[in-house]
Design an enzyme around this catalytic site. Sequence first.
Site, PDB file in Angstrom:
ATOM      1  CG  ASP A 183      -4.444  -9.751  -2.259  1.00  0.00           C
ATOM      2  OD1 ASP A 183      -5.223  -8.984  -2.305  1.00  0.00           O
ATOM      3  OD2 ASP A 183      -3.271  -9.854  -1.639  1.00  0.00           O
ATOM      4  CG  HIS A 190      -1.983  -1.081   1.153  1.00  0.00           C
ATOM      5  ND1 HIS A 190      -3.275  -0.736   1.150  1.00  0.00           N
ATOM      6  CD2 HIS A 190      -1.936  -2.591   1.223  1.00  0.00           C
ATOM      7  CE1 HIS A 190      -3.816  -1.759   0.992  1.00  0.00           C
ATOM      8  NE2 HIS A 190      -3.081  -2.800   1.094  1.00  0.00           N
ATOM      9  NE  ARG A 209       8.768 -15.110  28.281  1.00  0.00           N
ATOM     10  CZ  ARG A 209       9.689 -15.584  27.779  1.00  0.00           C
ATOM     11  NH1 ARG A 209      10.251 -15.594  26.556  1.00  0.00           N
ATOM     12  NH2 ARG A 209      10.648 -16.447  28.705  1.00  0.00           N
ATOM     13  CG  ASN A 212       0.444 -12.682   3.749  1.00  0.00           C
ATOM     14  OD1 ASN A 212      -0.170 -13.742   3.698  1.00  0.00           O
ATOM     15  ND2 ASN A 212       1.655 -12.824   3.617  1.00  0.00           N
TER      16      ASN A 212
END
Length: 368
Positions: free
Chosen positions: A269, A135, A221, A213
């Site tokens: 996608d 992006h 943790r 992704n």
Amino acid sequence: MMHLIAAREIFDGETLWHGHALALEGGVLQAIVPAPEGAEVFGGTLMPGFVDLQVNGGGGVLFNEDTTARGVTRIAQAHATTGTAALLPTLITDTPDRTRAAVDAVAQAVAEGAPGVIGLHLEGPHLSMARKGAHDPALIRAMTDADEAFLLEAVQRLPNLMVTVAPESVSLERMHRLAASGVILSLGHTDCEYDTAMACFGAGVRCATHLFNAMSQLGNRAPGMVGAVLDAPQVSAGVIADGIHVHPAALRLALAAPKTDASLFLVTDAMPPVGSEITEFTLNGRRVLRRDGRLTLEDGTLAGADLDMPQALRVLGSLGLDRARALEMATRAPARLLRQDFGLGRLTPGKPCRAIRLDARGRYAGPV
């Protein structure tokens, strides 16, 4: 007059039938019945058409570059040639003007009855810079009151509106209001920690965008967003099963997570190369290159996928996943997320039969 179509396997959206036939009359499914002795049997699979909630382009068209009803229709036509019955054209982070044009284009396409167009997915611009992926960072921004008002109006104009957001750019209060209005919120492109992701799910976010992704990863943790998605039984997640975006071992672990009505589902996608021979295109003025099954910016960043649904199913098959579950991930599972599902993702007696064929090798073989 009753017409029987027998197949090696028939998937109705929930159950995988072997040695059965579709009983059709006037194009309407009457029942799924045992195949008569001696009947000609199709050697592949009969099933509902695919439902894809993340489609950036196809047929040489990128939605960001052609935000018109004509562009939307061309994308849907390209994916129909691979068995996709319905999709959400997806706008990747862009300008406010381009985003408004996308809503107008999809609203017009739906009004004109464009086959397969059932709404819109806005993937951005309200994301995290830390997990921007491909992006354009210059276009990522926090959601404003005007942006929220725009989305609240858009959801009234469209059968389905999915919006990918990140808590770095959208407050929990805004998420709650948008979800209450019918927007299908999906968490993605975020570096948020586990507790923040869980708070977003509590505010009405029902989904995660392309699991693994562009999100914080699972640690012992710090479970991150991946851990939150896998730990939240009510949250669904799209996954790009092309063997590139997610390692097979990671996908197997995700598929083992306990889920209720929510689950993983397949998304392509997909970008413009689906249904075309192009080897490059532009996204926000940047070149995207098609090489060896990958789509990348010139710096190597993955930029969408060179993938269709039959190919994704073959990848799942290579993992040894239960066949019925794999088929559900491409049909009923994504349809369950929709506000208006139009009967997609299942074969229902008494309804028009919109089944497709996959041949014995898993390739799309046309409509029934």
